[in-house]
Design an enzyme around this catalytic site. Structure first.
Site, PDB file in Angstrom:
ATOM      1  N   GLY A  46      10.115   4.408  -6.527  1.00 19.98           N
ATOM      2  CA  GLY A  46       8.942   4.731  -5.452  1.00 19.98           C
ATOM      3  C   GLY A  46       7.717   4.664  -6.371  1.00 19.98           C
ATOM      4  O   GLY A  46       7.416   5.501  -7.417  1.00 19.98           O
ATOM      5  N   ARG A  86       7.819  -1.299 -14.887  1.00 22.65           N
ATOM      6  CA  ARG A  86       8.014  -2.028 -13.685  1.00 22.65           C
ATOM      7  C   ARG A  86       6.393  -2.456 -13.444  1.00 22.65           C
ATOM      8  O   ARG A  86       5.634  -1.746 -13.310  1.00 22.65           O
ATOM      9  CB  ARG A  86       8.634  -1.078 -12.579  1.00 22.65           C
ATOM     10  CG  ARG A  86       9.967  -0.775 -12.887  1.00 22.65           C
ATOM     11  CD  ARG A  86      10.654  -0.276 -11.785  1.00 22.65           C
ATOM     12  NE  ARG A  86      10.938  -1.044 -10.576  1.00 22.65           N
ATOM     13  CZ  ARG A  86      11.194  -0.885  -9.509  1.00 22.65           C
ATOM     14  NH1 ARG A  86      11.325   0.693  -9.073  1.00 22.65           N
ATOM     15  NH2 ARG A  86      11.517  -1.751  -8.481  1.00 22.65           N
ATOM     16  N   GLN A 193      17.733   1.690  -0.701  1.00 24.86           N
ATOM     17  CA  GLN A 193      17.138   2.883  -0.745  1.00 24.86           C
ATOM     18  C   GLN A 193      17.073   3.502   0.807  1.00 24.86           C
ATOM     19  O   GLN A 193      16.965   4.723   0.962  1.00 24.86           O
ATOM     20  CB  GLN A 193      15.639   2.689  -1.202  1.00 24.86           C
ATOM     21  CG  GLN A 193      15.346   2.301  -2.359  1.00 24.86           C
ATOM     22  CD  GLN A 193      15.554   0.639  -2.812  1.00 24.86           C
ATOM     23  OE1 GLN A 193      16.261   0.054  -2.075  1.00 24.86           O
ATOM     24  NE2 GLN A 193      14.845   0.357  -3.684  1.00 24.86           N
ATOM     25  N   ASP A 234       3.407  -0.499  -2.703  1.00 30.15           N
ATOM     26  CA  ASP A 234       3.526  -0.592  -4.139  1.00 30.15           C
ATOM     27  C   ASP A 234       2.139  -0.962  -4.683  1.00 30.15           C
ATOM     28  O   ASP A 234       1.664  -0.285  -5.830  1.00 30.15           O
ATOM     29  CB  ASP A 234       4.396  -1.458  -4.879  1.00 30.15           C
ATOM     30  CG  ASP A 234       5.877  -0.621  -4.753  1.00 30.15           C
ATOM     31  OD1 ASP A 234       6.261  -0.470  -3.547  1.00 30.15           O
ATOM     32  OD2 ASP A 234       6.329  -0.111  -5.897  1.00 30.15           O
ATOM     33  N   LYS A 245       8.689  -3.370  -0.761  1.00 31.59           N
ATOM     34  CA  LYS A 245       9.814  -3.624  -1.007  1.00 31.59           C
ATOM     35  C   LYS A 245      10.250  -4.842  -0.174  1.00 31.59           C
ATOM     36  O   LYS A 245       9.794  -5.030   0.783  1.00 31.59           O
ATOM     37  CB  LYS A 245      10.884  -2.340  -0.587  1.00 31.59           C
ATOM     38  CG  LYS A 245      12.250  -2.586  -0.500  1.00 31.59           C
ATOM     39  CD  LYS A 245      12.706  -3.004  -2.008  1.00 31.59           C
ATOM     40  CE  LYS A 245      12.145  -2.090  -3.052  1.00 31.59           C
ATOM     41  NZ  LYS A 245      12.673  -2.696  -4.354  1.00 31.59           N
TER      42      LYS A 245
HETATM   43  O1  MRU Z   1      12.157  -0.679  -6.059  1.00 34.24           O
HETATM   44  P1  MRU Z   1      11.498   0.861  -5.345  1.00 34.24           P
HETATM   45  O2  MRU Z   1      12.501   1.824  -4.897  1.00 34.24           O
HETATM   46  O3  MRU Z   1      10.660   1.484  -6.548  1.00 34.24           O
HETATM   47  O4  MRU Z   1      10.259   0.205  -4.254  1.00 34.24           O
HETATM   48  C1  MRU Z   1       9.837   1.382  -3.535  1.00 34.24           C
HETATM   49  C2  MRU Z   1       9.171   0.859  -2.296  1.00 34.24           C
HETATM   50  O5  MRU Z   1       8.946  -0.211  -2.217  1.00 34.24           O
HETATM   51  C3  MRU Z   1       8.369   1.889  -1.338  1.00 34.24           C
HETATM   52  O6  MRU Z   1       8.169   1.573  -0.277  1.00 34.24           O
HETATM   53  C4  MRU Z   1       6.640   2.078  -2.159  1.00 34.24           C
HETATM   54  O7  MRU Z   1       6.916   2.421  -3.531  1.00 34.24           O
HETATM   55  C5  MRU Z   1       6.160   3.227  -1.614  1.00 34.24           C
HETATM   56  S1  MRU Z   1       7.036   4.519  -1.962  1.00 34.24           S
HETATM   57  C6  MRU Z   1       5.976   6.036  -1.352  1.00 34.24           C
END
Ligand code: MRU
Length: 343
Positions: A46, A86, A193, A234, A245
């Protein structure tokens, strides 16, 4: 508040998000390398939570490394390692830039003093994220009407942040002001998730929800079972193009087809005004086994060729608005977004 990540002086403790909802296990990181590995493995994930982890990773790593290497070299090595974890979440680089600004301003001080200031900054990053999320909730909750079904994707709750959540925070704020809300949660293959984390959070919060397979979203929209979609981000480019995501783009296109409002909710630390549009947002590709396996078992023949982009970019034209702690930006975002963030 759900326990996502905590600073404990000589270590950082985080709930292992890979094991939820089956087991609530806490992982202790005692070095920046362990924090970096936890981010890569998605023990913590996240965008805002990754930012907090990176800031704490710097505070943790600097002191240890500087004793051997001298402070400039230690700071460079620690931040470089955390920055290689990441690539997509803007929050990670935003947090590292904040830590660097503190370091640059205080380079002349003793190692102990610098270390203390880095810890203070990491804790500020954490506290400010919770505050931003609460303000996002307050800014966005009126978008959700009493009795509405709200579709969300991935996990954007307390687990994805320092606490409270972004898109899920908006839903939570609407629920907390007494609205009858039903959340439609998609599984969010391949890491699940939605199924594992969002459903876990919503059941702890007592918010009514229903889990659907990713592929069911269009059918539910067509059946009139979705009143609004609210997702996280993100990285958001200056023109509003939004990385989130994988699967977000498909949902946004479906929502447009069915006349359903589609909102993004994110803190300012996710906004990247240095990028004109989404084409230059780096999209992480993850390992093939995340797709070929599920729940520890193979679901495709060994060696099946795989593409596993972890994010997609939703063009701004599909968004009804972007909810931030400073209010809601509406199109044209290249004008409204920078204006919103200007102090
Ligand atoms: O791969 P992740 O689980 O880190 O991706 C998370 C997402 O895409 C969330 O929607 C995004 O980070 C917003 S979290 C408040």
């Amino acid at each position: 508040m759900l326990p996502t990540i905590e600073w404990r002086g000589d270590r950082v403790v985080m709930i292992d998000q890979r094991l939820l909802p089956e087991e609530e296990v806490y992982v202790e990181c005692r070095s920046h390398e362990e924090v970096a590995a936890a981010v890569e493995a998605m023990v913590i994930r996240g965008a805002p939570a990754i930012g907090v982890a990176a800031a704490m990773g710097v505070a943790l790593g600097f002191g240890r490394e500087a004793k051997n290497d001298g402070s400039d070299e230690a700071f460079r090595r620690v931040t470089e390692r955390l920055g290689r974890t990441r690539p997509t979440a803007r929050n990670l680089f935003w947090a590292l830039e904040r830590m660097k600004a503190v370091y640059d301003k205080n380079r002349g001080l003793s190692l102990e003093e610098i270390e203390r200031l880095l810890v203070t900054e990491a804790l500020a990053v954490e506290a400010e994220d919770i505050e931003a999320n609460r303000r996002i909730g307050a800014a966005g909750r009126s978008l959700i009407r009493h009795g509405m079904s709200v579709l969300t994707h991935c996990n954007t709750g307390g687990l994805a942040t320092a606490g409270y959540g972004t898109a899920l925070g908006v839903i939570r704020a609407a629920f907390e002001e007494g609205k009858n809300v039903r959340v439609v949660v998609d599984e969010t293959r391949p890491f699940l998730q939605g199924a594992r984390l969002t459903c876990w959070e919503l059941s702890k919060l007592g918010i009514p929800h229903v889990l659907i397979a990713d592929g069911a979203a269009g059918w539910l929209m067509q059946a009139g079972e979705v009143g609004l979609a609210m997702v996280g981000a993100d990285r958001i480019a200056r023109n509003g193009d939004t990385a989130n995501k994988i699967g977000t783009y498909s949902l946004a296109v479906l929502a447009r087809e069915h006349g359903i409002p589609f909102y993004v909710a994110a803190p300012w630390s996710t906004v990247d005004l240095s990028l004109d549009d989404g084409r230059s947002i780096p999209v992480e590709e993850r390992g093939a086994d995340e797709i070929r396996r599920c729940g520890g078992r193979p679901i495709a023949p060994a060696g099946t060729p795989v593409r596993n982009p972890a994010f997609d970019i939703t063009p701004a034209r599909f968004l009804s608005g972007i909810v931030t702690e400073f209010g809601i930006a509406r199109p044209p975002y290249e004008r409204t977004l920078p204006a919103l963030g200007r102090p």
